[in-house]
Scaffold this active site. Structure first.
Site, PDB file in Angstrom:
ATOM      1  N   TRP A 145       0.825  -1.208   0.000  1.00 42.71           N
ATOM      2  CA  TRP A 145       0.000   0.000   0.000  1.00 42.71           C
ATOM      3  C   TRP A 145       0.861   1.260   0.000  1.00 42.71           C
ATOM      4  O   TRP A 145       0.391   2.335   0.318  1.00 42.71           O
ATOM      5  CB  TRP A 145      -0.921   0.004   1.227  1.00 42.71           C
ATOM      6  CG  TRP A 145      -2.044  -0.980   1.152  1.00 42.71           C
ATOM      7  CD1 TRP A 145      -3.317  -0.745   0.728  1.00 42.71           C
ATOM      8  CD2 TRP A 145      -2.008  -2.363   1.497  1.00 42.71           C
ATOM      9  NE1 TRP A 145      -4.075  -1.877   0.781  1.00 42.71           N
ATOM     10  CE2 TRP A 145      -3.307  -2.906   1.250  1.00 42.71           C
ATOM     11  CE3 TRP A 145      -1.017  -3.214   1.998  1.00 42.71           C
ATOM     12  CZ2 TRP A 145      -3.609  -4.231   1.487  1.00 42.71           C
ATOM     13  CZ3 TRP A 145      -1.338  -4.545   2.227  1.00 42.71           C
ATOM     14  CH2 TRP A 145      -2.616  -5.038   1.973  1.00 42.71           C
ATOM     15  N   CYS A 187      -6.607  -4.946  -1.395  1.00 40.56           N
ATOM     16  CA  CYS A 187      -7.744  -5.748  -0.924  1.00 40.56           C
ATOM     17  C   CYS A 187      -8.542  -6.389  -2.055  1.00 40.56           C
ATOM     18  O   CYS A 187      -8.961  -7.547  -1.940  1.00 40.56           O
ATOM     19  CB  CYS A 187      -8.633  -4.916  -0.008  1.00 40.56           C
ATOM     20  SG  CYS A 187      -9.525  -3.566  -0.808  1.00 40.56           S
ATOM     21  N   HIS A 236     -13.377  -1.264   1.497  1.00 42.20           N
ATOM     22  CA  HIS A 236     -12.583  -2.473   1.715  1.00 42.20           C
ATOM     23  C   HIS A 236     -13.343  -3.640   1.100  1.00 42.20           C
ATOM     24  O   HIS A 236     -14.568  -3.718   1.200  1.00 42.20           O
ATOM     25  CB  HIS A 236     -12.333  -2.721   3.199  1.00 42.20           C
ATOM     26  CG  HIS A 236     -11.564  -3.972   3.465  1.00 42.20           C
ATOM     27  ND1 HIS A 236     -10.388  -4.277   2.809  1.00 42.20           N
ATOM     28  CD2 HIS A 236     -11.794  -5.013   4.313  1.00 42.20           C
ATOM     29  CE1 HIS A 236      -9.934  -5.441   3.227  1.00 42.20           C
ATOM     30  NE2 HIS A 236     -10.775  -5.916   4.140  1.00 42.20           N
ATOM     31  N   ASP A 243     -11.914 -12.994   4.935  1.00 46.37           N
ATOM     32  CA  ASP A 243     -11.076 -11.908   4.434  1.00 46.37           C
ATOM     33  C   ASP A 243      -9.633 -12.368   4.373  1.00 46.37           C
ATOM     34  O   ASP A 243      -9.073 -12.802   5.381  1.00 46.37           O
ATOM     35  CB  ASP A 243     -11.195 -10.691   5.359  1.00 46.37           C
ATOM     36  CG  ASP A 243     -10.642  -9.415   4.738  1.00 46.37           C
ATOM     37  OD1 ASP A 243      -9.940  -9.509   3.714  1.00 46.37           O
ATOM     38  OD2 ASP A 243     -10.912  -8.330   5.282  1.00 46.37           O
ATOM     39  N   ASN A 279     -20.172  -1.712  11.647  1.00 51.61           N
ATOM     40  CA  ASN A 279     -21.118  -1.092  12.573  1.00 51.61           C
ATOM     41  C   ASN A 279     -20.459  -0.432  13.781  1.00 51.61           C
ATOM     42  O   ASN A 279     -21.125  -0.211  14.804  1.00 51.61           O
ATOM     43  CB  ASN A 279     -22.137  -2.118  13.068  1.00 51.61           C
ATOM     44  CG  ASN A 279     -23.478  -1.488  13.404  1.00 51.61           C
ATOM     45  OD1 ASN A 279     -23.736  -0.332  13.091  1.00 51.61           O
ATOM     46  ND2 ASN A 279     -24.333  -2.253  14.072  1.00 51.61           N
ATOM     47  N   ASP A 288     -19.073   2.591  16.096  1.00 48.48           N
ATOM     48  CA  ASP A 288     -19.263   4.034  16.270  1.00 48.48           C
ATOM     49  C   ASP A 288     -17.903   4.718  16.192  1.00 48.48           C
ATOM     50  O   ASP A 288     -16.894   4.186  16.669  1.00 48.48           O
ATOM     51  CB  ASP A 288     -19.900   4.332  17.626  1.00 48.48           C
ATOM     52  CG  ASP A 288     -21.371   3.940  17.683  1.00 48.48           C
ATOM     53  OD1 ASP A 288     -21.945   3.693  16.605  1.00 48.48           O
ATOM     54  OD2 ASP A 288     -21.926   3.889  18.789  1.00 48.48           O
ATOM     55  N   GLU A 348     -29.841   1.867  10.172  1.00 44.56           N
ATOM     56  CA  GLU A 348     -29.085   2.790  11.019  1.00 44.56           C
ATOM     57  C   GLU A 348     -30.004   3.523  11.996  1.00 44.56           C
ATOM     58  O   GLU A 348     -31.095   3.983  11.629  1.00 44.56           O
ATOM     59  CB  GLU A 348     -28.329   3.813  10.162  1.00 44.56           C
ATOM     60  CG  GLU A 348     -27.182   3.222   9.359  1.00 44.56           C
ATOM     61  CD  GLU A 348     -25.975   2.873  10.213  1.00 44.56           C
ATOM     62  OE1 GLU A 348     -26.073   2.966  11.460  1.00 44.56           O
ATOM     63  OE2 GLU A 348     -24.934   2.496   9.648  1.00 44.56           O
ATOM     64  N   GLU A 388     -30.572  -1.864  15.700  1.00 38.16           N
ATOM     65  CA  GLU A 388     -29.168  -1.585  15.395  1.00 38.16           C
ATOM     66  C   GLU A 388     -28.425  -1.132  16.635  1.00 38.16           C
ATOM     67  O   GLU A 388     -27.296  -1.570  16.914  1.00 38.16           O
ATOM     68  CB  GLU A 388     -29.084  -0.534  14.288  1.00 38.16           C
ATOM     69  CG  GLU A 388     -27.666  -0.272  13.766  1.00 38.16           C
ATOM     70  CD  GLU A 388     -26.995   0.893  14.480  1.00 38.16           C
ATOM     71  OE1 GLU A 388     -25.750   0.969  14.449  1.00 38.16           O
ATOM     72  OE2 GLU A 388     -27.700   1.718  15.075  1.00 38.16           O
ATOM     73  N   TYR A 440      -6.794   4.825  -0.734  1.00 37.99           N
ATOM     74  CA  TYR A 440      -8.158   4.347  -0.476  1.00 37.99           C
ATOM     75  C   TYR A 440      -8.305   3.782   0.926  1.00 37.99           C
ATOM     76  O   TYR A 440      -9.416   3.636   1.441  1.00 37.99           O
ATOM     77  CB  TYR A 440      -8.569   3.309  -1.519  1.00 37.99           C
ATOM     78  CG  TYR A 440      -8.118   1.894  -1.227  1.00 37.99           C
ATOM     79  CD1 TYR A 440      -8.970   0.991  -0.586  1.00 37.99           C
ATOM     80  CD2 TYR A 440      -6.850   1.444  -1.573  1.00 37.99           C
ATOM     81  CE1 TYR A 440      -8.574  -0.300  -0.312  1.00 37.99           C
ATOM     82  CE2 TYR A 440      -6.443   0.158  -1.300  1.00 37.99           C
ATOM     83  CZ  TYR A 440      -7.302  -0.712  -0.674  1.00 37.99           C
ATOM     84  OH  TYR A 440      -6.895  -1.989  -0.406  1.00 37.99           O
TER      85      TYR A 440
END
Length: 780
Positions: A333, A368, A427, A450, A490, A492, A538, A543, A613
């Site tokens: 990267w 990725c 990603h 992944d 998800n 915060d 959301e 959620e 990115y």
């Protein structure tokens, strides 16, 4: 290939051991040195009469010498002469003359006929590729008719370098008697030929199996086994069409995408400007299946779990990347790709896997989408339903807190010394389909995996399989790596600002992470939004409950004080028009709205930087300061003009810019930081081809392109690829003058019938990854 691995949490994995020379019955146990020195002296090989044998068995081998499976260019081996077994025709020992694998028929029924290695047009020595849990037929021709009453005949299947019955890598199927759970039975006999139906178990190991045929004779208390060695292996794959297989999918039409489709789209850009990168998965191309099998061979999986997709996919996510195990692709990267290819210049997975298989060294370089594309290819080749998935505004949680803490200094710049977490603009990972018998009922189906080396899992760079059901519910205790995936979609974001020498929480973004999670619609060239499978709507009660549940499972109390951020009567928004093209000037507008009943004095700065990115900032483009009074219930706008000359030499691979504003409200001490990422658009290629394309007949492809810049494009070239149409080619174009149109033409010759997709990508020093695709229907 030198490899050093740390432990993956995998009860079925062990360290590799050396070759073990076993008794004669374990044919594959001999070292490679022995096989490399084979000669006719070894054809009649039995124990010395001076030895005290455990059994009185001797072997006589005939047929073919074994090939070195690790050598992709192993020469075609002619058969060894048939051993003269008897001069008396009435007592002639039954011997194999030839085997017909019915490759065309079997591969069609097993959905494997697209593999190049199965087609006589693509290889002089076609191979049999079948799926477990489904029968296939072979026809064996003997030197005389088979007589069940006197011929003791058995088929022997062996996998690995030291086959052994206790590990079920040595399987013997006796045709002359009924055996429970037997793989094979005689379907038809016609003189000296037997048509035999073979049914592998639905949990059969995924491997290249060797086939041998034994004729057993017993005379004077001694047993002699005449063993025919077949030259070619039988490739046995997962079977998503079989209800008893753990990867059973149940939707045949969609398997046309998730197993059979050899091209596709990988999405990138930003949530507001999504772009589709064409990708040639090429799972059926030469060497790709062999490479997938080779990866399994070096994965250190124990044979008892070699048929378990959970253990296999976990190893694949580790071995598609190079760190800590010398896997397929080296990540880079840095922007400096000396010694390899820029990740943007790859058009598909097949060239990467082919290179890795041939040189047995990691291929340079990937990011990725490359890791995801390669993993999709390997999974589809092995028979595991798989797809590429892109998450926009993807959180990278480095400490396992399932929240992202961003620290700012007094100037509104990210304090890199205090900030380890990050937000990637996008990603790309994968989803694979499988049952999860290791989890409670209801957690099967799509699993997030992944292969991009971000964080280690059990000491190794791997990730998943994480059940999407568990991710959506915030159930972090369900295997594997659910906390990391949950944070990606998800978490915060908590902004911390320096005030009076202390870090104070000034802003929380509850709905910034996990935007427009995307994959390709099955069999349609359109984007499918699958966000609802990862999280509830959301700010909904469900959620928020999932977020709280996730924190509780980590043993973290969600402190209410974190979410109490003080006065909030000034609102800010960054505005920039969509579809700004590379080479254009554009405006960034900061809109500040005072929602209070009193004047507010606001000040701060507006800035633009180029970026990678992954969210890593690159070069500053421009910064402007401001301070104004905003009247009650009114708005003010601050406009900053950004010209092409200001950013042209600072753009990175994906032409992305981060626009940010820090606003301080003097009256209330409120500090507001907002950011927006834009991806500059690029021009498109135009493709012209004939309306009728015939197999084996060449046709012209015409490409045109307009340089949008006021400067020449240098070192221009095209990458061209298309499964069944064309092996990967590169066409050098030279330089293209400013604002000029260039045209080029080249020939292609299709190798396979049916619908095929042509992938073309343009590169230059100034503009990269300008792509176009064209679907063609190849007729006979």
């Amino acid at each position: 290939m030198a490899r050093s691995r740390r432990d993956i949490h995998d009860p079925g994995r062990s360290n590799r051991s050396g070759h073990i020379v076993t008794v004669f019955g374990y044919f594959m146990g001999y070292s490679l040195d022995i096989w490399n020195s084979w000669s006719f002296d070894w054809l009649f090989f039995w124990r010395s009469s001076d030895a005290k044998p455990v059994d009185a068995i001797s072997y006589i081998y005939y047929g073919y010498e074994p090939l070195d499976d690790t050598d992709p260019f192993a020469p075609f081996q002619p058969p060894l002469p048939v051993v003269p077994l008897s001069n008396n025709e009435t007592n002639e020992i039954l011997s194999v003359q030839k085997i017909n694998f019915h490759i065309g028929e079997n591969c069609r029924l097993h959905h494997t006929s697209e593999f190049d290695i199965t087609q006589s047009d693509d290889t002089p020595n076609p191979q049999l590729v079948v799926r477990r849990g489904q029968s296939f037929d072979i026809t064996v021709t003997f030197n005389r008719p088979y007589d069940k009453s006197k011929d003791d005949l058995r088929l022997v299947f062996q996998a690995g370098k030291a086959p052994i019955e206790s590990k079920k890598t040595h399987v013997e199927l006796v045709l002359s008697e009924k055996v429970s759970n037997q793989w094979a039975n005689v379907v038809e006999q016609d003189g000296s030929t037997l048509r035999i139906s073979i049914l592998t178990p639905s949990n059969c190991y995924i491997a290249k199996w060797k086939l041998k045929i034994d004729v057993v004779t017993k005379t004077d208390g001694a047993t002699t086994i005449y063993r025919y060695n077949h030259r070619d292996p039988i490739y046995i794959l997962f079977n998503p069409w079989c209800k008893d297989d753990t990867v059973y999918f149940g939707k045949d039409i969609e398997l046309g995408e998730y197993i059979m489709k050899d091209t596709g789209r990988i999405y990138g850009g930003t949530a507001n400007n999504i772009s589709a990168k064409p990708w040639n998965f090429g799972q059926f191309e030469d060497h790709v299946l062999d490479c997938a099998m080779y990866i399994l061979d070096i994965s250190e999986l124990k044979w008892p779990v070699r048929g378990n997709p959970i253990n296999i996919i976990r190893q694949l996510t580790a071995l598609v990347n190079a760190p800590d195990d010398g896997g397929v692709v080296v990540g880079n990267w840095s922007g400096d790709y000396t010694g390899g290819k820029s990740p943007l210049t790859w058009t598909g997975s097949a060239p990467i896997l082919q290179e890795f298989y041939i040189i047995k060294q990691p291929v340079k370089f990937g990011q990725c989408w490359v890791f995801s594309g390669v993993l999709t290819t390997v999974c589809r080749a092995l028979g595991i339903p798989a797809r590429c998935v892109t998450n926009f505004s993807s959180a990278h949680d480095t400490d396992g807190s399932v929240s992202i803490d961003i620290h700012f200094d007094a100037n509104g710049e990210v304090d890199k010394s205090l900030t380890d977490d990050s937000i990637w603009n996008f990603h790309v990972w994968n989803e694979v389909w499988m049952a999860r018998p290791d989890l409670p009922p209801g957690y099967g189906g799509w699993q997030a995996v992944d292969s991009t080396p971000q964080e280690t899992s059990d000491g190794v760079f791997c990730c998943g399989p994480a059940s999407l059901v568990a991710v959506k519910r915030g159930e972090l205790g369900q295997l594997y790596d659910v906390p990391f995936v949950f944070a990606e979609v998800n978490a915060d974001i908590i902004h911390w600002h320096l005030r009076d020498g202390s870090m104070v929480n000034e802003d929380i973004r509850k709905n910034h992470v996990g935007k427009k999670i995307s994959t390709k619609f099955p069999l349609y060239d359109q984007r499918q939004d699958i966000t609802q499978f990862y999280k509830h709507k959301e700010d909904s009660h469900e959620e928020r409950a999932a977020v709280i549940n996730a924190h509780k499972q980590l043993g973290v109390t969600v402190r209410k004080s974190i979410y109490d951020i003080g006065p909030d009567d000034v609102e800010c928004e960054l505005i920039v028009k969509d579809d700004v093209f590379v080479g254009e000037d554009f405006d960034v507008v900061l809109q500040v709205t005072n929602t209070s009943s009193a004047d507010r004095i606001v000040g701060g700065q507006l800035a633009a930087k180029t970026m990678f990115y992954t969210g890593v900032e690159a070069n500053r483009v421009k910064t402007e300061l401001f301070e104004e009074i905003v009247q009650p219930e009114k708005s003010m706008e601050k406009t900053m003009r950004i010209t092409f000359d200001e950013y042209r030499l600072k753009l990175k691979d994906m032409c992305m810019l981060k626009l940010s504003a820090m606003v301080k409200v003097q009256d209330t001490k409120q500090v507001f930081t907002t950011q927006k990422v834009i991806k500059l658009s690029k021009p498109s290629l135009t493709i012209k081809i004939p309306t009728e394309i015939k197999k084996g007949k060449s046709f012209d492809v015409e490409i045109s392109f307009t340089n949008p810049l006021d400067e020449s494009l240098t070192n221009c070239f095209l990458e061209v690829e298309g499964p069944g149409l064309q092996k990967r080619q590169q066409h050098r174009l030279g330089n293209i003058d400013p604002r000029k149109v260039f045209e080029t033409k080249f020939e292609m010759t299709p190798r396979k019938l049916g619908e095929r997709e042509l992938v073309i990508i343009f590169y230059s020093d100034q503009l990269e990854d300008i792509n176009a695709t064209q679907v063609v229907d190849v007729i006979d």
